[in-house]
Design an enzyme around this catalytic site. Sequence first.
Site, PDB file in Angstrom:
ATOM      1  N   HIS A 121       0.861  -1.178   0.000  1.00  0.00           N
ATOM      2  CA  HIS A 121       0.000   0.000   0.000  1.00  0.00           C
ATOM      3  C   HIS A 121       0.901   1.232   0.000  1.00  0.00           C
ATOM      4  O   HIS A 121       2.023   1.194   0.483  1.00  0.00           O
ATOM      5  CB  HIS A 121      -0.857  -0.045   1.272  1.00  0.00           C
ATOM      6  CG  HIS A 121      -1.924   0.991   1.366  1.00  0.00           C
ATOM      7  ND1 HIS A 121      -1.659   2.302   1.732  1.00  0.00           N
ATOM      8  CD2 HIS A 121      -3.272   0.924   1.190  1.00  0.00           C
ATOM      9  CE1 HIS A 121      -2.788   2.985   1.770  1.00  0.00           C
ATOM     10  NE2 HIS A 121      -3.789   2.175   1.437  1.00  0.00           N
ATOM     11  N   ASP A 198       3.234  -4.728   7.993  1.00  0.00           N
ATOM     12  CA  ASP A 198       1.982  -3.983   7.880  1.00  0.00           C
ATOM     13  C   ASP A 198       0.844  -5.000   7.971  1.00  0.00           C
ATOM     14  O   ASP A 198       0.588  -5.750   7.034  1.00  0.00           O
ATOM     15  CB  ASP A 198       1.956  -3.238   6.548  1.00  0.00           C
ATOM     16  CG  ASP A 198       0.616  -2.563   6.260  1.00  0.00           C
ATOM     17  OD1 ASP A 198      -0.349  -2.765   7.024  1.00  0.00           O
ATOM     18  OD2 ASP A 198       0.535  -1.829   5.254  1.00  0.00           O
ATOM     19  N   GLN A 201      -4.402  -5.352   6.741  1.00  0.00           N
ATOM     20  CA  GLN A 201      -5.363  -6.230   6.088  1.00  0.00           C
ATOM     21  C   GLN A 201      -5.413  -7.629   6.715  1.00  0.00           C
ATOM     22  O   GLN A 201      -6.279  -8.429   6.352  1.00  0.00           O
ATOM     23  CB  GLN A 201      -5.015  -6.355   4.598  1.00  0.00           C
ATOM     24  CG  GLN A 201      -5.197  -5.078   3.815  1.00  0.00           C
ATOM     25  CD  GLN A 201      -6.648  -4.658   3.699  1.00  0.00           C
ATOM     26  OE1 GLN A 201      -7.549  -5.490   3.653  1.00  0.00           O
ATOM     27  NE2 GLN A 201      -6.899  -3.358   3.656  1.00  0.00           N
ATOM     28  N   LYS A 224     -10.496  -1.404  10.470  1.00  0.00           N
ATOM     29  CA  LYS A 224     -10.669  -2.542   9.571  1.00  0.00           C
ATOM     30  C   LYS A 224     -11.059  -3.825  10.323  1.00  0.00           C
ATOM     31  O   LYS A 224     -11.355  -4.842   9.701  1.00  0.00           O
ATOM     32  CB  LYS A 224      -9.382  -2.786   8.770  1.00  0.00           C
ATOM     33  CG  LYS A 224      -9.029  -1.641   7.823  1.00  0.00           C
ATOM     34  CD  LYS A 224      -7.774  -1.944   7.017  1.00  0.00           C
ATOM     35  CE  LYS A 224      -7.276  -0.739   6.255  1.00  0.00           C
ATOM     36  NZ  LYS A 224      -8.173  -0.282   5.193  1.00  0.00           N
ATOM     37  N   CYS A 362      -4.815   2.435  -3.634  1.00  0.00           N
ATOM     38  CA  CYS A 362      -3.565   2.935  -3.026  1.00  0.00           C
ATOM     39  C   CYS A 362      -2.437   1.926  -3.212  1.00  0.00           C
ATOM     40  O   CYS A 362      -1.618   1.716  -2.310  1.00  0.00           O
ATOM     41  CB  CYS A 362      -3.765   3.275  -1.550  1.00  0.00           C
ATOM     42  SG  CYS A 362      -4.835   4.684  -1.274  1.00  0.00           S
TER      43      CYS A 362
END
Length: 404
Positions: A121, A198, A201, A224, A362
């Site tokens: 991202h 990261d 997600q 999220k 993104c």
Amino acid sequence: MLDIQKIRADFPILSQKVNGKPLVYFDNGATSQKPQIVIDAISKYYQEINANIHRGVHTLSQLATDAYENSRKKIQHHVNAEFSHEVLFTSGTTHGINLVTNGFATILKPGDEVLVSALEHHSNIVPWQMLCEKTGATLLVIPMNDDGELILSEFDKLLSPNTKIVTVNHISNALGTINPIKYMIEKAHAVGAAVLIDGAQAVPHLKPDVQELDCDFYVFSGHKMCGPTGTGILFGKESWLKRLPPYQGGGEMIKEVTFAKTTYADLPHKFEAGTPNIAGGIVLGTAVDYLNSVGFENIQQQEMELLEYATQQLLAIEGLKIYGTAKQKTSVISFNIEGIHPYDIGTIVDKSGIAVRTGHHCAQPIMDFFRVPGTIRASFAFYNTKEEIDMMVEAIKKAKRMLS
């Protein structure tokens, strides 16, 4: 097995209509919907214990402080951090990444190398580019293949004693690819490099075990995973957090201030300057409790069934191509229909009450790799159903007929 209708009843927004049609929400990769227990917890904070934390001797301040720190402990146990002070509250994944890159500006020098993956991202690309421009370090990219998987043999070649940090997402937001982060962490550590994961997600779908992974940093967002917007977590190993300088100066992050010198507070407060999003931090703990009550095994089973079913139904549409066919992936499908712009499909299916995301998500380097301007992305959560997938497929077929 989940009682899906019971689960859906927890989410008031799912019962509404959009454009006169029942809402079908397939934009969970952008943000998840919120259960009533989370919505109520936000109101409860402001109605009952609203006060600033850590500074007050009065009862409300103590109640708010206890609730905030109890949430930190919940999240510590959720990700299996060794210490609660390794869990920092942030405004989201982007904030956490920038906090780390700011600290590494004092460590990197010309000749050092930063490795990012081709699946990132923008939030996990741009801060590292800025860091390299500031320090003279070099940014290197771990390439991907046509299935949307990282090429590990190339990753191995890129690693060297000059590698100071490797940063990679746990799961790709654009393709749903689950990256082999355990392998990548071990290889990076073998050359003395730190690793930032990261997890934005990943956390809606699984429970990361930061000690088992042995990552140095793990960042994610609350919104999220059924939590409030403007909330996030940076896990950092104690040794690294002690080494990095503060990200911001102000209240709470100090031990003593004089005009001659300031000394900084101990972890985690060293990195938490100013009045935080108190309600958000507390309620993020509520969201974590909710997801654990549903059960991540149940969540994964439901979402994998949705992924397999949707993949099968979508591929039956002539001219439809799916981008991202990794062997290990989560409940995200990015696709296009030959000769039709993704924005046009997204606009038409919205008229049927179906929320999908269109564009580059993104992740422009991924779109450039596939030579497309963007994709249509359907991202599923555990509260979605196969019947909703059928509705989406019919709406896409209708849009295709209109636009062909």
